[in-house]
Design a protein around this motif. Sequence first.
Motif, PDB file in Angstrom:
ATOM      1  N   TRP A 155     -25.456   7.218   8.624  1.00  0.00           N
ATOM      2  CA  TRP A 155     -24.527   7.871   7.702  1.00  0.00           C
ATOM      3  C   TRP A 155     -24.685   7.321   6.295  1.00  0.00           C
ATOM      4  O   TRP A 155     -24.751   8.073   5.321  1.00  0.00           O
ATOM      5  CB  TRP A 155     -23.106   7.643   8.227  1.00  0.00           C
ATOM      6  N   GLY A 156     -24.743   5.988   6.152  1.00  0.00           N
ATOM      7  CA  GLY A 156     -24.800   5.383   4.823  1.00  0.00           C
ATOM      8  C   GLY A 156     -26.058   5.743   4.061  1.00  0.00           C
ATOM      9  O   GLY A 156     -26.022   5.926   2.840  1.00  0.00           O
ATOM     10  N   ILE A 157     -27.191   5.844   4.752  1.00  0.00           N
ATOM     11  CA  ILE A 157     -28.447   6.222   4.098  1.00  0.00           C
ATOM     12  C   ILE A 157     -28.372   7.669   3.620  1.00  0.00           C
ATOM     13  O   ILE A 157     -28.779   7.997   2.496  1.00  0.00           O
ATOM     14  CB  ILE A 157     -29.637   6.042   5.053  1.00  0.00           C
ATOM     15  N   ALA A 158     -27.855   8.567   4.477  1.00  0.00           N
ATOM     16  CA  ALA A 158     -27.728   9.978   4.101  1.00  0.00           C
ATOM     17  C   ALA A 158     -26.805  10.146   2.896  1.00  0.00           C
ATOM     18  O   ALA A 158     -27.100  10.910   1.968  1.00  0.00           O
ATOM     19  CB  ALA A 158     -27.220  10.786   5.290  1.00  0.00           C
ATOM     20  N   VAL A 159     -25.695   9.419   2.886  1.00  0.00           N
ATOM     21  CA  VAL A 159     -24.753   9.497   1.767  1.00  0.00           C
ATOM     22  C   VAL A 159     -25.391   8.966   0.492  1.00  0.00           C
ATOM     23  O   VAL A 159     -25.238   9.556  -0.587  1.00  0.00           O
ATOM     24  CB  VAL A 159     -23.464   8.724   2.103  1.00  0.00           C
ATOM     25  N   ALA A 160     -26.130   7.856   0.599  1.00  0.00           N
ATOM     26  CA  ALA A 160     -26.790   7.291  -0.578  1.00  0.00           C
ATOM     27  C   ALA A 160     -27.776   8.272  -1.187  1.00  0.00           C
ATOM     28  O   ALA A 160     -27.868   8.401  -2.414  1.00  0.00           O
ATOM     29  CB  ALA A 160     -27.495   5.985  -0.206  1.00  0.00           C
ATOM     30  N   GLU A 161     -28.520   8.992  -0.329  1.00  0.00           N
ATOM     31  CA  GLU A 161     -29.465   9.982  -0.836  1.00  0.00           C
ATOM     32  C   GLU A 161     -28.733  11.105  -1.573  1.00  0.00           C
ATOM     33  O   GLU A 161     -29.175  11.567  -2.626  1.00  0.00           O
ATOM     34  CB  GLU A 161     -30.287  10.549   0.318  1.00  0.00           C
ATOM     35  N   LEU A 162     -27.604  11.538  -1.016  1.00  0.00           N
ATOM     36  CA  LEU A 162     -26.814  12.583  -1.666  1.00  0.00           C
ATOM     37  C   LEU A 162     -26.257  12.096  -3.000  1.00  0.00           C
ATOM     38  O   LEU A 162     -26.304  12.810  -4.000  1.00  0.00           O
ATOM     39  CB  LEU A 162     -25.673  13.021  -0.746  1.00  0.00           C
ATOM     40  N   LEU A 163     -25.758  10.876  -3.032  1.00  0.00           N
ATOM     41  CA  LEU A 163     -25.216  10.325  -4.266  1.00  0.00           C
ATOM     42  C   LEU A 163     -26.286  10.245  -5.348  1.00  0.00           C
ATOM     43  O   LEU A 163     -26.039  10.579  -6.512  1.00  0.00           O
ATOM     44  CB  LEU A 163     -24.627   8.939  -4.005  1.00  0.00           C
ATOM     45  N   ARG A 164     -27.483   9.808  -4.966  1.00  0.00           N
ATOM     46  CA  ARG A 164     -28.554   9.707  -5.952  1.00  0.00           C
ATOM     47  C   ARG A 164     -28.932  11.096  -6.469  1.00  0.00           C
ATOM     48  O   ARG A 164     -29.215  11.268  -7.652  1.00  0.00           O
ATOM     49  CB  ARG A 164     -29.767   9.008  -5.350  1.00  0.00           C
ATOM     50  N   ALA A 165     -28.936  12.090  -5.572  1.00  0.00           N
ATOM     51  CA  ALA A 165     -29.258  13.453  -5.992  1.00  0.00           C
ATOM     52  C   ALA A 165     -28.227  13.991  -6.983  1.00  0.00           C
ATOM     53  O   ALA A 165     -28.550  14.798  -7.856  1.00  0.00           O
ATOM     54  CB  ALA A 165     -29.352  14.368  -4.770  1.00  0.00           C
ATOM     55  N   LYS A 166     -26.981  13.533  -6.845  1.00  0.00           N
ATOM     56  CA  LYS A 166     -25.900  13.985  -7.727  1.00  0.00           C
ATOM     57  C   LYS A 166     -25.724  13.087  -8.945  1.00  0.00           C
ATOM     58  O   LYS A 166     -24.835  13.300  -9.758  1.00  0.00           O
ATOM     59  CB  LYS A 166     -24.577  14.029  -6.950  1.00  0.00           C
ATOM     60  N   GLY A 167     -26.587  12.058  -9.053  1.00  0.00           N
ATOM     61  CA  GLY A 167     -26.487  11.146 -10.173  1.00  0.00           C
ATOM     62  C   GLY A 167     -25.293  10.221 -10.119  1.00  0.00           C
ATOM     63  O   GLY A 167     -24.844   9.706 -11.147  1.00  0.00           O
ATOM     64  N   LEU A 168     -24.768   9.979  -8.915  1.00  0.00           N
ATOM     65  CA  LEU A 168     -23.564   9.167  -8.765  1.00  0.00           C
ATOM     66  C   LEU A 168     -23.859   7.753  -8.303  1.00  0.00           C
ATOM     67  O   LEU A 168     -22.942   6.972  -8.087  1.00  0.00           O
ATOM     68  CB  LEU A 168     -22.603   9.832  -7.763  1.00  0.00           C
ATOM     69  N   SER A 169     -25.130   7.405  -8.130  1.00  0.00           N
ATOM     70  CA  SER A 169     -25.469   6.065  -7.667  1.00  0.00           C
ATOM     71  C   SER A 169     -26.586   5.517  -8.527  1.00  0.00           C
ATOM     72  O   SER A 169     -27.489   6.250  -8.933  1.00  0.00           O
ATOM     73  CB  SER A 169     -25.909   6.086  -6.200  1.00  0.00           C
ATOM     74  N   ALA A 170     -26.524   4.218  -8.807  1.00  0.00           N
ATOM     75  CA  ALA A 170     -27.565   3.587  -9.616  1.00  0.00           C
ATOM     76  C   ALA A 170     -28.870   3.429  -8.853  1.00  0.00           C
ATOM     77  O   ALA A 170     -29.901   3.171  -9.444  1.00  0.00           O
ATOM     78  CB  ALA A 170     -27.094   2.226 -10.110  1.00  0.00           C
ATOM     79  N   GLY A 171     -28.818   3.577  -7.531  1.00  0.00           N
ATOM     80  CA  GLY A 171     -30.064   3.526  -6.773  1.00  0.00           C
ATOM     81  C   GLY A 171     -30.119   2.397  -5.782  1.00  0.00           C
ATOM     82  O   GLY A 171     -29.156   2.138  -5.062  1.00  0.00           O
ATOM     83  N   ALA A 172     -31.268   1.715  -5.759  1.00  0.00           N
ATOM     84  CA  ALA A 172     -31.552   0.724  -4.714  1.00  0.00           C
ATOM     85  C   ALA A 172     -30.475  -0.344  -4.661  1.00  0.00           C
ATOM     86  O   ALA A 172     -30.014  -0.840  -5.685  1.00  0.00           O
ATOM     87  CB  ALA A 172     -32.915   0.081  -4.963  1.00  0.00           C
ATOM     88  N   GLY A 173     -30.084  -0.677  -3.439  1.00  0.00           N
ATOM     89  CA  GLY A 173     -29.124  -1.746  -3.228  1.00  0.00           C
ATOM     90  C   GLY A 173     -27.676  -1.311  -3.225  1.00  0.00           C
ATOM     91  O   GLY A 173     -26.788  -2.133  -3.060  1.00  0.00           O
ATOM     92  N   GLU A 174     -27.425  -0.018  -3.429  1.00  0.00           N
ATOM     93  CA  GLU A 174     -26.040   0.444  -3.491  1.00  0.00           C
ATOM     94  C   GLU A 174     -25.684   1.383  -2.348  1.00  0.00           C
ATOM     95  O   GLU A 174     -24.738   2.157  -2.426  1.00  0.00           O
ATOM     96  CB  GLU A 174     -25.765   1.136  -4.829  1.00  0.00           C
ATOM     97  N   GLU A 175     -26.441   1.310  -1.247  1.00  0.00           N
ATOM     98  CA  GLU A 175     -26.126   2.154  -0.103  1.00  0.00           C
ATOM     99  C   GLU A 175     -24.755   1.784   0.454  1.00  0.00           C
ATOM    100  O   GLU A 175     -24.529   0.624   0.814  1.00  0.00           O
ATOM    101  CB  GLU A 175     -27.176   1.982   1.010  1.00  0.00           C
ATOM    102  N   PRO A 176     -23.801   2.742   0.513  1.00  0.00           N
ATOM    103  CA  PRO A 176     -22.499   2.420   1.105  1.00  0.00           C
ATOM    104  C   PRO A 176     -22.636   2.254   2.613  1.00  0.00           C
ATOM    105  O   PRO A 176     -23.232   3.079   3.282  1.00  0.00           O
ATOM    106  CB  PRO A 176     -21.647   3.648   0.765  1.00  0.00           C
ATOM    107  N   ARG A 177     -22.113   1.163   3.139  1.00  0.00           N
ATOM    108  CA  ARG A 177     -22.238   0.885   4.564  1.00  0.00           C
ATOM    109  C   ARG A 177     -20.956   1.167   5.326  1.00  0.00           C
ATOM    110  O   ARG A 177     -20.954   1.144   6.555  1.00  0.00           O
ATOM    111  CB  ARG A 177     -22.681  -0.569   4.765  1.00  0.00           C
TER     112      ARG A 177
END
Length: 293
Positions: free
Chosen positions: A252-274
């Motif tokens: 779940w956390g990896i899928a959400v991180a990918e979605l966040l990055r696609a939406k520009g809501l995450s700085a990227g590596a190391g910020e995967e919500p667990r």
Amino acid sequence: MSEPSAPREPGESLVALRDASYAYEDGPTVLSGLDFDVTEGRALALLGRNGSGKTTLMRLLSGGLRPEQGGLTLRGAPVTYDRKGLTRLRTTVQLVVQDPDDQLFAASVEQDVSFGPLNLGLTDAEVRARVAEALAALDISALADRPTHLLSYGQRKRTAIAGAVAMRPRVLILDEPTAGLDPDGQERLLATLQGLRDAGTTVVMATHDVDLALRWADDAALLTPSGVRTGPVAQMLAHRDLLAQAGLRLPWGIAVAELLRAKGLSAGAGEEPRTPEELAALTAPAMPGASAG
């Protein structure tokens, strides 16, 4: 693919299989030519489909099975399978099986937890100290005199782990420790395991729960038909091809991180919500109406 946040510095190899192979009688080879290290201070999740060799791997690491080829080392020295060698191994590595009823046999909790230390030839005072320490670590001191057949499933799980902890191992290997526990029981057990890690125990956990592995582990070992692949947990659990080979889904956390990055809501590596809480904290500043202060 992204790295886990704030990884711990790797330590030395505590226990390792070198070029190890194993096959059960009249069965196919389960593991072949395997090099596998349990690194001090790194929480390791073992993941794979049923029949992939997780149980065999754990039993090889703990001395319950002996490699047909290759060998097992403890701090770099070969393990011998005589009484002296196995005692040395089992004071360093302890395995707790999935079903606590396969491990508990004494009349009371205290008697069961004391069994291992008694077999080390310790004094009565040393045994009592180890039992008290283990019961406290697992938060079951109040159950010391409770008959084991009157324990709940979660209490039996904790008692089985306490029996291993009483041996003061450097490596604690757990087979599906959260299976059968309700959400509160899972959280309490994970908090207990964190306490053991903070006290210096290296924990290895076999699980089918990729979300738990992402949240809890530093490293992941994926058991696939093409071999065992090991690396930082967030990196390994983002490999869709390896996950498919291992019969696992994307966490779940990896899928959400990918979605966040696609939406520009995450700085990227190391910020995967667990956890959901980490997701809420990560996205709060970007939510409509969120204030800067």
